[in-house]
Design an enzyme around this catalytic site. Structure first.
Site, mmCIF file in Angstrom:
data_model
loop_
_atom_site.group_PDB
_atom_site.id
_atom_site.type_symbol
_atom_site.label_atom_id
_atom_site.label_comp_id
_atom_site.label_asym_id
_atom_site.label_seq_id
_atom_site.Cartn_x
_atom_site.Cartn_y
_atom_site.Cartn_z
ATOM 1 N N SER A 17 35.812 33.631 36.103
ATOM 2 C CA SER A 17 35.793 35.033 36.500
ATOM 3 C C SER A 17 34.474 35.357 37.211
ATOM 4 O O SER A 17 33.997 34.564 38.032
ATOM 5 C CB SER A 17 36.021 35.922 35.272
ATOM 6 O OG SER A 17 36.313 37.256 35.666
ATOM 7 N N ASP A 162 42.400 34.779 37.920
ATOM 8 C CA ASP A 162 41.187 34.771 37.114
ATOM 9 C C ASP A 162 41.270 33.777 35.947
ATOM 10 O O ASP A 162 42.144 33.872 35.083
ATOM 11 C CB ASP A 162 40.953 36.185 36.577
ATOM 12 C CG ASP A 162 39.567 36.378 36.007
ATOM 13 O OD1 ASP A 162 39.046 35.451 35.374
ATOM 14 O OD2 ASP A 162 39.007 37.476 36.191
#
Length: 677
Positions: A17, A162
């Protein structure tokens, strides 16, 4: 930064992320203070703002953005399909491409100044993916693609999002790279045991938190040192608070000083470590000898090749390249673009990764439009637009508009370029029916049906000239006990229209000018003698006063020269919404004049993806509507209100004072400008 100040070396970097994104920058050899300057200097409104930027849209795409500043956008390519994310994050793509350009192509991310891995999740196979080779920019973009918010990255049959979904603290990845000591930075914070609302959204957020904490908990046990920044009051979207976030990380590292200093190098060893890392950094300048494309249909690849051909054979100017890529995206077909260096046969070239919109064309825009300029007769409409690009020809477009609600409107236009020039023709058709209750003569309804043909000229992305002829039928009929006379007959005219839009936003501009003028010569129209002229001009000008302050000027004039306007044409000379912004008079007359000045200040921000900036505004206007210039009476009015940029479009609530009278106004969906008929 604390690690560098205390000579603690980093030999491997792994992240997921936003941690993967920042870790990637550090792995490229950027010192901590350089990363800090980069983050603080970024224009986050631009980075996560609307894409493509309004200024680079083609003129027709600007029309779409103005007429539909919010609402829903979807496509009909394979049935009804929505975009795979609310934000394509293309400015992020360009930023990552620019930063990673010196390190492409790479056989392995081990060849970076610091070996690097980042984590993503493949939605096709439902598994974690550790990215350690290929396009570095694409890997960084994939690891921060929050599902639903940012569009996924599609590569080699995978749909990547992500990596924090399955592995938000990839200590195991760092161990697998060969790290003997792992310093983990955990930003998830403790899972609160306090009561939380039982709404569906809260339940969903809580479920995601539980999954994230479960994966983090297992990896925390494998780390040697855990740095836990205190982020109370700071959210995942608080990019403007970057300085506070960096400071929190520094303080958290300092709190673990006793543990971290055990791994510090002596001064000579640290100097050698930095020298070795600097030696592995690469320069970013090169001259591309060829162009290579990945993704995109034949038409898109042809357009990309034509626009980027001038970059081949000369030293690459990254700023000019990104401007050209933004212009390509402004045509409406492309979702995202990445670029990097390619090597073939010993030559260096330019590689462009193209991700087209997979849901259209055709495209559908839809909006909820609520106009409370007259609180006694609130207008509620649902406008929709169908756009079919390259319809029966390159650059041609079929546009169909439908509006249902307080007014009914069906409109169509076929836009056809003439060769490769800027000239075009545009046959069009219109049917509209609407009711009006604010006439001094009482309520009435208007119905119009007609056909027209325009020939025009487009000046780049900013301006358009149209000369047209229109022929149809117009009927104005009284409603209830109205004294409005019945007017029914032929409605035909010649028109000349010029529009220039140099503003930076379709919703709430901060800079730039927009000018529109519409002149008509009516051959026939109900309620008037043949040979009836009319002219209307509107202008708005926005100028920034500071980071969150904007001054704006606005003006409008409508004249029928020596003629007296028939009822239906009076409706066309002024907008009730425009009067609601500053005048407290009835919008009824042959002529009108309006001018004013205003001030907007950003006072808050809405969370993504709900919206962006909330403004507090105040303005003063002076103007009036009258039958002749000899009896013109100009009225002053002071107005103010709150205006928010939301996913549904601009939402406004305000008031005005004029002559001792106060009125309340509100609107949803549209505010300052519209190009629709």
């Amino acid at each position: 930064m604390w690690l560098e100040e205390n000579r603690v070396p980093v030999d491997y970097v792994a992240g997921a992320s936003m941690g993967g994104l920042v870790g990637g920058l550090y792995a490229m050899g950027m010192p901590a203070d350089e990363i800090r300057r980069l983050v603080l200097d970024l224009d986050w409104d631009e980075i996560f703002g609307p894409w493509p930027p309004f200024r680079v849209l083609t003129f027709r795409r600007k029309q779409d953005a103005v007429d539909f500043p919010g609402g829903s956008r979807f496509g009909l390519r394979h049935g009804i399909r929505w975009p795979s994310g609310l934000d394509p994050a293309q400015p992020v793509n360009l930023l990552l491409s620019r930063l990673a350009l010196p390190y492409s192509p790479l056989r392995s991310f081990d060849d970076l100044p610091i070996p690097f891995r980042c984590v993503a999740v493949d939605l096709v196979r439902g598994e974690r993916v550790v990215l350690g080779e290929g396009s570095l920019a694409m890997a960084l973009r994939a690891t921060m693609a929050v599902p639903g918010l940012y569009t996924p990255v599609e590569s080699e049959g995978r749909v990547l999002v992500d990596g924090g979904l399955l592995d938000n603290l990839p200590v195991d990845v760092a161990r697998g790279m060969g790290a003997e000591v792992v310093i983990a930075v955990d930003v998830t914070g403790p899972l609160s045991e306090s009561q939380f609302a039982r709404s569906p959204l809260e339940i969903l957020n809580r479920s995601v938190d539980v999954v994230l904490h479960q994966s983090v908990r297992a990896n925390r046990e494998r780390a040697n040192v855990i740095i836990e920044p205190k982020l109370e009051g700071l959210g995942a979207e608080d990019y403007e608070a970057a300085a506070a976030l960096i400071d929190a990380g520094y303080e958290a590292a300092a709190a673990r000083a006793a543990e971290l200093r055990r791994y510090a190098l002596k001064a000579p060893e640290w100097k050698a470590h930095l020298a070795q890392r600097r030696a592995r950094r690469r320069a970013d300048g090169f001259t591309p000898r060829f162009l290579q494309l990945a993704g995109g249909c034949v038409a898109t690849c042809r357009a990309v090749t034509e626009n980027l051909r001038p970059f081949i054979g000369r030293p690459l100017n990254v700023s000019e390249l990104e401007t050209a890529l933004m212009a390509l995206a402004g045509q409406g077909r492309i979702e995202g673009l990445l670029y990097e260096k390619a090597e073939t046969g010993g030559e260096e070239g330019l590689m462009i990764f193209i991700q087209e919109k997979d849901y259209g064309p055709p495209f559908i825009h839809a909006l909820i439009d609520v106009n409370g300029a007259d609180t006694d007769a609130v207008q509620f409409n649902v406008p929709m637009r169908l756009s079919m690009l390259d319809f029966q020809g390159s650059g041609a477009e079929l546009r169909a508009d439908v509006t249902l609600g307080s007014r009914t409107r069906l409109a169509g236009e076929y836009y056809r370029p003439l060769g490769r020039r800027q000239w075009f023709i545009a046959p069009r058709a219109l049917y509209r029916r609407e009711a009006t209750s604010w006439s001094p003569l009482g309520a009435y309804s208007t119905r119009e049906l007609g056909l027209g043909l325009d020939i025009g000229w487009s000046y780049g992305r900013t301006s358009e000239l149209r000369l047209g002829v229109w022929s149809g039928h117009l009927r104005v009929s009284p409603r209830g006990e109205s004294t409005v006379p019945l007017q029914d007959g032929a409605h035909s005219f010649l028109s000349a229209r010029w529009t220039t839009d140099l503003q930076d936003s379709a919703v709430i501009p901060t800079r730039g000018t927009r000018f529109h003028v519409d002149g008509r010569w009516y051959f026939h129209t109900p309620g008037a003698a043949p040979g009836f002229p009319a002219l209307q001009a509107d202008v708005t000008r926005f100028s920034p006063l500071g980071p969150h302050e904007t001054l704006f000027l606005f003006g409008s004039v409508g004249v029928t020269f020596t003629a007296t306007a028939p009822l239906a044409s009076r409706l066309e000379t002024i907008s009730p919404l425009r009067l609601g912004l500053g005048l407290d008079t009835q919008p009824f007359g042959s002529h009108h004049l309006l001018g004013g000045i205003g001030y907007l200040r950003g006072i808050s921000r809405l969370p993504a993806p709900v919206g962006r900036t909330v403004y507090l505004g105040v303005w003063y206007a002076r103007g009036g509507v009258f039958e002749s210039w000899s009896n013109a009476r100009l009225v002053g009015s002071l107005g103010g209100g709150v205006l928010a940029e939301t996913i549904a479009g601009p939402v406004f609530l305000g008031t005005s004072w004029s002559g001792g009278t106060q009125r309340i106004y509100f609107s949803v969906g549209r505010f300052l400008k519209s190009t629709a008929l």
